[in-house]
Every structure is written in C-alpha cells, then in structure tokens.
Design a protein around this motif. Structure first.
Motif, PDB file in Angstrom:
ATOM      1  N   ARG A  76       0.845  -1.068   0.211  1.00 40.57           N
ATOM      2  CA  ARG A  76       0.366  -0.044   0.226  1.00 40.57           C
ATOM      3  C   ARG A  76       0.972   1.178  -0.149  1.00 40.57           C
ATOM      4  NH1 ARG A  76      -2.552  -3.361   3.743  1.00 40.57           N
ATOM      5  NH2 ARG A  76      -5.078  -3.948   2.696  1.00 40.57           N
TER       6      ARG A  76
ATOM      7  N   VAL B  19       2.425   1.896  -3.462  1.00 36.47           N
ATOM      8  CA  VAL B  19       1.369   1.943  -4.481  1.00 36.47           C
ATOM      9  C   VAL B  19       0.823   3.473  -3.883  1.00 36.47           C
ATOM     10  CG1 VAL B  19      -1.322   2.166  -5.223  1.00 36.47           C
ATOM     11  CG2 VAL B  19       0.148   0.088  -4.988  1.00 36.47           C
ATOM     12  N   ASP B  20       0.856   4.048  -2.576  1.00 43.49           N
ATOM     13  CA  ASP B  20       0.783   5.541  -2.393  1.00 43.49           C
ATOM     14  C   ASP B  20       1.014   6.184  -3.281  1.00 43.49           C
ATOM     15  OD1 ASP B  20      -1.693   4.669  -0.987  1.00 43.49           O
ATOM     16  OD2 ASP B  20      -1.032   4.627   0.225  1.00 43.49           O
TER      17      ASP B  20
ATOM     18  N   LEU C  27       3.425   6.044  -5.678  1.00 41.94           N
ATOM     19  CA  LEU C  27       3.464   5.974  -6.912  1.00 41.94           C
ATOM     20  C   LEU C  27       2.511   7.114  -7.234  1.00 41.94           C
ATOM     21  CD1 LEU C  27       5.020   2.673  -7.892  1.00 41.94           C
ATOM     22  CD2 LEU C  27       5.895   4.444  -8.182  1.00 41.94           C
ATOM     23  N   SER C  28       1.620   6.723  -6.613  1.00 39.60           N
ATOM     24  CA  SER C  28       0.445   7.412  -7.023  1.00 39.60           C
ATOM     25  C   SER C  28       0.709   9.202  -6.215  1.00 39.60           C
ATOM     26  CB  SER C  28      -0.987   7.101  -5.901  1.00 39.60           C
ATOM     27  OG  SER C  28      -1.192   5.392  -6.361  1.00 39.60           O
ATOM     28  N   ARG C  29       0.598   9.669  -5.745  1.00 42.41           N
ATOM     29  CA  ARG C  29       0.790  11.154  -4.640  1.00 42.41           C
ATOM     30  C   ARG C  29       2.365  11.503  -6.076  1.00 42.41           C
ATOM     31  NH1 ARG C  29       2.860   9.719  -0.758  1.00 42.41           N
ATOM     32  NH2 ARG C  29       5.153   9.819  -0.958  1.00 42.41           N
ATOM     33  N   TRP C  30       3.108  10.412  -6.976  1.00 36.74           N
ATOM     34  CA  TRP C  30       4.113  11.345  -7.213  1.00 36.74           C
ATOM     35  C   TRP C  30       3.499  11.397  -8.773  1.00 36.74           C
ATOM     36  CZ3 TRP C  30       8.857   6.887  -5.980  1.00 36.74           C
ATOM     37  CH2 TRP C  30       9.204   7.041  -5.022  1.00 36.74           C
ATOM     38  N   MET C  31       3.001  10.828  -8.853  1.00 31.86           N
ATOM     39  CA  MET C  31       2.557  10.640 -10.288  1.00 31.86           C
ATOM     40  C   MET C  31       1.503  11.561 -10.664  1.00 31.86           C
ATOM     41  SD  MET C  31       1.919   6.710 -11.980  1.00 31.86           S
ATOM     42  CE  MET C  31       1.495   6.850 -13.459  1.00 31.86           C
ATOM     43  N   SER C  32       0.789  12.048  -9.812  1.00 33.01           N
ATOM     44  CA  SER C  32      -0.574  12.601  -9.579  1.00 33.01           C
ATOM     45  C   SER C  32       0.473  14.180  -9.685  1.00 33.01           C
ATOM     46  CB  SER C  32      -0.479  12.948  -8.161  1.00 33.01           C
ATOM     47  OG  SER C  32      -2.321  13.901  -8.136  1.00 33.01           O
ATOM     48  N   ASP C  33       1.734  14.227  -8.532  1.00 30.44           N
ATOM     49  CA  ASP C  33       2.885  15.647  -8.717  1.00 30.44           C
ATOM     50  C   ASP C  33       2.840  15.630 -10.119  1.00 30.44           C
ATOM     51  OD1 ASP C  33       2.336  15.490  -6.224  1.00 30.44           O
ATOM     52  OD2 ASP C  33       3.730  15.437  -5.468  1.00 30.44           O
TER      53      ASP C  33
ATOM     54  N   ASP D 244       1.989  15.022 -13.026  1.00 27.33           N
ATOM     55  CA  ASP D 244       0.376  15.602 -14.072  1.00 27.33           C
ATOM     56  C   ASP D 244      -0.281  17.042 -13.330  1.00 27.33           C
ATOM     57  OD1 ASP D 244       0.213  12.506 -15.443  1.00 27.33           O
ATOM     58  OD2 ASP D 244      -0.822  12.277 -13.694  1.00 27.33           O
TER      59      ASP D 244
END
Length: 100
Positions: A81, A84-85, A87-93, A95
């Motif tokens: 988790r 995943v968290d 990677l999601s945060r980095w990808m959101s940053d 984007d």
C-alpha cells in the motif's frame, strides 16, 4: 523452458506439493529484458496457503530463454500500500506539473 514472457511463473512444486502458487501476474515490460509483477501464495505447515504475497522479478533473455536476474519481494500488504500510495502521489505531482 521460458521462451516467452507469458511462460514465466513463480509456481514451485516440491515433493508433489505446489509450495508456491501463482495467483496472478502483470507483465510490466517485455523485450530482451522483461519485468513481471507476481501475486502468489505460499504453502503453510498447516496444509493451507498463506496470505497473498507479491514479488517483482526482472528477467533477461539469453540463448532464447528468459533467466531471472533480480527480484524484489514486497514483504507485507502495508508495504504494498505504501508503494502504491507513493507512486500515486508522485504521478499526481507529475501530472500537476505538466498542467502548469
């Protein structure tokens, strides 16, 4: 023999018992170097399979056959988790940065 990425597995049998049972896999990259994320369960002493586990393995194709080069075992659901968290945060940053 593992001639294609689709043939790669973490299934492992010993003494007629499937000690490591692949549940699912996700091919992350193909080619001369392949990266595969596996979901699996290990056989326990009490004759049942344990909880889901995860491993990322890198393979290199040599002589027409894939051979494992390295692996990273995700040690717990909490660690999964957190990966995943992050990677999601980095990808959101990333984007958000592209929109600026």
């Amino acid at each position: 023999m593992n001639n294609t990425v689709d043939e790669l597995t973490v299934d492992y049998e010993e003494d007629g018992i499937l000690k490591i049972k692949e549940i699912d896999k996700e091919v992350l990259s193909k080619g001369a170097w392949a990266t595969v994320l596996f979901r699996y369960r290990e056989w326990q002493e009490n004759d049942t399979y344990g909880p889901d586990r995860y491993v990322i393995r890198r393979y290199k194709k040599s002589g027409g056959e894939y051979r494992q080069q390295s692996k990273f075992t995700i040690s717990s659901n909490d660690q999964a988790r957190r990966i995943v968290d992050a990677l999601s945060r980095w990808m959101s940053d990333e984007d958000a940065g592209e929109r600026k």
